[in-house]
Design a protein around this motif. Structure first.
Motif, PDB file in Angstrom:
ATOM      1  N   ASP A   1       0.827  -1.202   0.000  1.00 42.43           N
ATOM      2  CA  ASP A   1       0.000   0.000   0.000  1.00 42.43           C
ATOM      3  C   ASP A   1       0.865   1.256   0.000  1.00 42.43           C
ATOM      4  O   ASP A   1       0.591   2.218  -0.728  1.00 42.43           O
ATOM      5  N   LEU A   2       1.932   1.250   0.788  1.00 46.58           N
ATOM      6  CA  LEU A   2       2.835   2.400   0.807  1.00 46.58           C
ATOM      7  C   LEU A   2       3.549   2.572  -0.527  1.00 46.58           C
ATOM      8  O   LEU A   2       3.783   3.699  -0.985  1.00 46.58           O
ATOM      9  N   ALA A   3       3.893   1.448  -1.154  1.00 53.39           N
ATOM     10  CA  ALA A   3       4.647   1.508  -2.411  1.00 53.39           C
ATOM     11  C   ALA A   3       3.812   1.997  -3.579  1.00 53.39           C
ATOM     12  O   ALA A   3       4.368   2.340  -4.636  1.00 53.39           O
ATOM     13  N   LEU A   4       2.489   2.056  -3.423  1.00 53.39           N
ATOM     14  CA  LEU A   4       1.639   2.530  -4.523  1.00 53.39           C
ATOM     15  C   LEU A   4       1.989   3.953  -4.938  1.00 53.39           C
ATOM     16  O   LEU A   4       1.748   4.350  -6.084  1.00 53.39           O
ATOM     17  N   ALA A   5       2.557   4.727  -4.018  1.00 50.52           N
ATOM     18  CA  ALA A   5       2.912   6.112  -4.350  1.00 50.52           C
ATOM     19  C   ALA A   5       3.974   6.183  -5.445  1.00 50.52           C
ATOM     20  O   ALA A   5       4.130   7.222  -6.094  1.00 50.52           O
TER      21      ALA A   5
ATOM     22  N   LEU B   1      -2.518   9.319   4.625  1.00 51.42           N
ATOM     23  CA  LEU B   1      -3.007   8.526   5.762  1.00 51.42           C
ATOM     24  C   LEU B   1      -2.517   7.085   5.728  1.00 51.42           C
ATOM     25  O   LEU B   1      -2.772   6.335   6.673  1.00 51.42           O
ATOM     26  N   ARG B   2      -1.845   6.672   4.660  1.00 50.56           N
ATOM     27  CA  ARG B   2      -1.440   5.274   4.532  1.00 50.56           C
ATOM     28  C   ARG B   2      -0.540   4.783   5.661  1.00 50.56           C
ATOM     29  O   ARG B   2      -0.649   3.628   6.074  1.00 50.56           O
ATOM     30  N   PRO B   3       0.370   5.597   6.197  1.00 55.26           N
ATOM     31  CA  PRO B   3       1.177   5.108   7.325  1.00 55.26           C
ATOM     32  C   PRO B   3       0.366   4.741   8.560  1.00 55.26           C
ATOM     33  O   PRO B   3       0.899   4.097   9.469  1.00 55.26           O
ATOM     34  N   VAL B   4      -0.919   5.147   8.619  1.00 51.36           N
ATOM     35  CA  VAL B   4      -1.757   4.772   9.760  1.00 51.36           C
ATOM     36  C   VAL B   4      -1.816   3.256   9.900  1.00 51.36           C
ATOM     37  O   VAL B   4      -1.825   2.717  11.015  1.00 51.36           O
ATOM     38  N   PHE B   5      -1.842   2.537   8.780  1.00 51.15           N
ATOM     39  CA  PHE B   5      -1.900   1.077   8.836  1.00 51.15           C
ATOM     40  C   PHE B   5      -0.592   0.508   9.403  1.00 51.15           C
ATOM     41  O   PHE B   5      -0.614  -0.462  10.163  1.00 51.15           O
TER      42      PHE B   5
ATOM     43  N   GLY C   1      11.510   3.000  11.132  1.00 50.09           N
ATOM     44  CA  GLY C   1      10.091   3.000  10.777  1.00 50.09           C
ATOM     45  C   GLY C   1       9.416   4.310  11.114  1.00 50.09           C
ATOM     46  O   GLY C   1       8.572   4.805  10.358  1.00 50.09           O
ATOM     47  N   LEU C   2       9.795   4.881  12.263  1.00 54.34           N
ATOM     48  CA  LEU C   2       9.242   6.172  12.661  1.00 54.34           C
ATOM     49  C   LEU C   2       9.603   7.261  11.653  1.00 54.34           C
ATOM     50  O   LEU C   2       8.752   8.052  11.212  1.00 54.34           O
ATOM     51  N   VAL C   3      10.883   7.316  11.267  1.00 51.69           N
ATOM     52  CA  VAL C   3      11.336   8.310  10.291  1.00 51.69           C
ATOM     53  C   VAL C   3      10.646   8.085   8.948  1.00 51.69           C
ATOM     54  O   VAL C   3      10.257   9.038   8.263  1.00 51.69           O
ATOM     55  N   LEU C   4      10.480   6.804   8.550  1.00 46.51           N
ATOM     56  CA  LEU C   4       9.820   6.503   7.288  1.00 46.51           C
ATOM     57  C   LEU C   4       8.391   7.037   7.278  1.00 46.51           C
ATOM     58  O   LEU C   4       7.933   7.600   6.271  1.00 46.51           O
ATOM     59  N   VAL C   5       7.682   6.865   8.395  1.00 46.49           N
ATOM     60  CA  VAL C   5       6.308   7.358   8.473  1.00 46.49           C
ATOM     61  C   VAL C   5       6.274   8.869   8.273  1.00 46.49           C
ATOM     62  O   VAL C   5       5.471   9.388   7.480  1.00 46.49           O
ATOM     63  N   VAL C   6       7.145   9.593   8.985  1.00 44.91           N
ATOM     64  CA  VAL C   6       7.153  11.053   8.884  1.00 44.91           C
ATOM     65  C   VAL C   6       7.579  11.485   7.479  1.00 44.91           C
ATOM     66  O   VAL C   6       6.975  12.388   6.876  1.00 44.91           O
ATOM     67  N   TYR C   7       8.624  10.853   6.950  1.00 47.19           N
ATOM     68  CA  TYR C   7       9.075  11.174   5.590  1.00 47.19           C
ATOM     69  C   TYR C   7       7.949  10.946   4.585  1.00 47.19           C
ATOM     70  O   TYR C   7       7.749  11.757   3.660  1.00 47.19           O
ATOM     71  N   TYR C   8       7.240   9.834   4.710  1.00 49.20           N
ATOM     72  CA  TYR C   8       6.201   9.489   3.746  1.00 49.20           C
ATOM     73  C   TYR C   8       5.089  10.536   3.748  1.00 49.20           C
ATOM     74  O   TYR C   8       4.638  10.982   2.685  1.00 49.20           O
TER      75      TYR C   8
END
Length: 772
Positions: A74-78, A160-164, A538-545
């Protein structure tokens, strides 16, 4: 609701008769509690037989792997959605997203089946997932409808995708990192407001000092005449990105004005930024202590629940029979070897009475968490094939030399000499021949070690440094042969191949890490805290995304990259006339854009480094609006001031604990028991080669009851802990805290445990306070 009162924490009644053995459903329920204790899970599952089976299936590794597959998909769809790095039609990406949402819904329904309904709907994580699924579907319908009539829309739900990733139970470590941020925010907010107040005071001072002087910047713009521009420049100065450029016009006018900037830097850069780190670190430690205490008592609570389910009365005390203990351990750890299982049973059933008492039963989760390597004493293959030759005096002398410390020192010197030769000009024939000499010496070293030490043990699954050393030598051999081949083929000259060859040759110098013990200690410590560092990754990835998605929606297409050989006039202004004569265009920053996800993530990485970040912010402000600078300031506050400081706090704590543990060589209870049983092999002995020549992994069981028979049965069978070093600082601190809980102390109630706060003084724990 029916069954709600039978949620985790209210266990099912154990057998009515104290002598009656537990049923299979009781074993499954007890195994669920032990597994939760082992992995620090806190899921209030229902305890009906069907719910327990569903819960075991919910925690199966295949289910977790499938969940992560759909999360990352789902994240990679971007990458494939406009603006896309690899464009795909909207229909294809929308179908893929609907499939992901279906998988998330199924996972959520599965979770709802194993938890009480009231508990499920009170859990914020579940509500966040449900709301995100609904909002994403609404956004897909609206965006698809607009696309159908050729109206460009905004895919706002992508952020909102990082919510998952955050809210599924599998990502509890990332949620803990976000809780660290949330818990730190109140104290940081006051410091940040004071910092902003200080910056505004200095901005007003600058406006009054320099606003009417008629000063100009290097670009010819008015110097410090607008309060908003001054505030932005001074905020950038806190990051040192525009120093000393920002002060030069005033400094050139009068050198006394430099005192203004020096005072500002001392107060806001050094004092306030240090206070930020101190506040973050102090709050991190305080809340870490509270979370570790909660985890420790939850683990104790779950193990007591499991014991109460399986216990039977023997004499005057309640115990768990050996047969039930074995079945329980096999359910929790189905891949455990028979020899490992027997070892844990010997440790738990100290007197070999046929049952495990409560105190030893409560340690089962910890015992299963400690990885034990089973090794069997075996002869070297050459000793079996050529016993006379291998045991001859010359052969024993070679083995003695290889095991001696001087052998290591000699090769340390060879590595250093090799480093000098690599730095010299390789076109010199002497240097070229020397490369073959060094390579030959390294190959001889490996062959001598394989002659001395048993090969299968030398390349054992846990012998990281031996694999590392050998792979480096193989890489050096490939590099040298490739380099010679390329040089001999005059017609073929690939710079990329030559670059790879040179890199592989330089990697040979990494062998010095293997040779120097203190280097190995530091690198091993970094490797051991690596898994926990991934949590912050993972935390940094969420914020970056999130910031990348917002950046793509706001700045997409505003800046374009042209090939360096392009003669188009637009190449000089990155495809946007608004950038004419700007520092952004002069610095050739055209590739720093938000035109796809990959470019956006690279740009955010550059912003994290903070060097020249104000040039990037100014550039995007020119092509949009000055208010867009708030996006870059917000990113700096969230990532650099908040997350990076929390990451530094974590690294300080983790490295301190792991590095101290390496030096103090703390032994766990299982290590002590292994040594008491007389079947222990120290990790250092294996690493130093004292036993590695005749060690081989093998699954073997125990037999015999009395000491002599046991010793005879164990002939050749030994055990060692896979590593003395814990992989997470949490595990070490939790063990320290648990060591101070009395074995008979059942701790507070479940409700009290879940309501712990850092301000609680229960329990008093000075040594843990010092540790945390």
């Amino acid at each position: 609701m029916p069954g709600a009162r039978r949620a985790a924490g209210l266990h099912r009644p154990h057998p009515s008769s104290p002598e009656e053995p537990p049923a299979q459903e009781d074993l499954l329920l007890a195994a669920a509690y032990v597994s939760d204790a082992q992995y620090n899970r806190n899921v209030p599952f229902e305890t009906s037989p069907q719910a327990v089976r569903l819960y075991h299936f919910y925690n199966h590794w295949t289910m977790r792997a499938a969940t992560y597959f759909f999360i990352w998909g789902d994240l990679a769809l971007a990458l494939f959605e406009e603006p896309a790095l690899f464009p795909l039609p909207f229909l294809a990406t929308s179908i893929a997203e609907v499939l992901c949402l279906t998988a998330f819904s199924g996972r959520l329904v599965h979770f709802a089946k194993v938890t009480p309904q009231m508990v499920f709907w009170k859990d914020t994580k579940n509500i966040c997932i449900v709301v995100t699924i609904v909002l994403t579907l609404i956004d897909l319908i609206i965006y698809g409808s607009l696309e159908a009539v050729n109206i460009h829309g905004v895919r706002w739900s992508r952020a909102l995708r990082p919510v998952f990733l955050i809210n599924f139970p599998e990502s509890r470590q990332i949620r803990r990192a976000f809780r660290s941020i949330r818990n730190t925010l109140p104290d940081i907010l006051y410091v940040f407001l004071l910092f902003i107040f200080s910056m505004l005071i200095f901005s007003l001072m600058a406006l009054k000092l320099f606003g009417d002087r008629g000063l100009k910047t290097v670009e010819g713009s008015p110097y410090f005449t607008n309060i908003l521009d001054i505030a932005f420049e001074l905020y950038v100065l806190v990051t040192t990105a525009n120093s000393p450029d920002v002060m030069m016009p005033a400094y050139e006018f009068n050198w006394w004005y430099s005192l203004y900037f020096i005072t500002y830097i001392i107060i806001n850069t050094y004092i306030f930024m240090s206070v930020f780190l101190a506040v973050v670190y102090n709050n991190y430690r305080k809340h870490l202590k509270n979370e570790i205490r909660t985890l420790a008592y939850l683990k104790r609570h779950k193990m007591i629940e499991a014991f109460n389910i399986l216990k039977v009365k023997v004499g005057t005390e309640f115990v768990v029979k050996e047969a039930q203990w074995r079945q329980l351990a096999k359910i929790v750890a189905p891949d455990i070897s028979s020899s490992h299982l027997e070892l844990l049973l010997r440790i738990s059933d100290e007197g070999q009475k046929g049952y495990v008492d409560k105190m030893n039963f409560l340690r089962l989760a910890d015992l299963l968490n400690i990885q034990v390597v089973t090794i069997n004493i075996k002869r070297h293959p050459l000793e079996a094939w050529m016993p006379r030759v291998y045991q001859s005096s010359p052969s024993l002398l070679v083995q003695k030399v290889v095991r001696h410390r001087i052998f290591v020192w000699v090769y340390d010197v060879i590595i250093l000499i090799n480093a000098i030769f690599i730095a010299l000009d390789e076109k010199n024939p002497l240097i070229s021949y020397a490369e073959w000499l060094f390579l030959s010496l390294y190959i001889i070293e490996i062959l001598l070690k394989l002659y001395t030490y048993e090969p299968r043990a030398y390349f054992g699954r846990k012998q990281f440094w031996n694999w590392f050393d050998t792979l480096i030598i193989i890489a050096a051999l490939v590099a040298t042969v490739a380099n010679t081949t390329i040089q001999s083929a005059r017609k073929y000259n690939s710079q990329q191949i030559l670059d790879i060859v040179l890199i592989l040759r330089i990697l040979r110098l990494l062998r010095i890490i293997v040779s120097i013990q203190r280097f190995r200690v530091i690198v091993t410590t970094l490797i051991n805290i690596g898994p926990t560092m991934l949590t912050f990754g993972g935390l940094v990835l969420v914020v970056y995304y999130v910031f990348a998605i917002i950046g793509m929606e706001v700045f997409h297409g505003k800046v374009h990259f042209f090939d360096p050989s392009s003669t188009s006039p637009d190449a000089l202004v990155c495809g946007n006339p608004a950038l004419k004569d700007s520092a952004f265009a002069r610095g050739r920053y055209c590739r720093n854009n938000f035109n796809d996800l990959a470019a956006s993530l690279i740009l955010l990485t550059e912003l994290t480094v903070v060097n020249q970040w104000h040039v990037l912010a100014d550039g995007f402000a020119l092509v949009t609006h000055q208010a867009s600078k708030l996006y870059f300031i917000g990113f700096h506050v969230v990532v650099v001031i908040l997350i990076v400081n929390i990451f530094i706090a974590f690294i300080l704590e983790a490295f301190f604990v792991a590095y101290s543990l390496e030096k103090s060589e703390v032994e766990t209870a299982i290590e002590k028991k292994i040594q008491e049983l007389g079947v222990g092999v120290q990790e250092e002995e294996v690493q130093d080669g004292k036993l590695i020549d005749n060690v081989d992994a093998k699954d073997s069981g125990f037999s015999g009851d009395d000491g002599d028979n046991k010793r005879k049965a164990l002939k050749g069978l030994y055990f060692r802990i896979a590593s003395k070093k814990y992989k997470t600082v949490d595990a070490l601190l939790q063990q320290m805290f648990e060591s101070e809980i009395a074995p008979e102390d059942e701790g507070p109630s479940l409700e009290e445990i879940l309501n712990f706060s850092p301000s609680d003084i229960h329990p008093k724990n000075p040594s843990f306070e010092n540790s945390a």
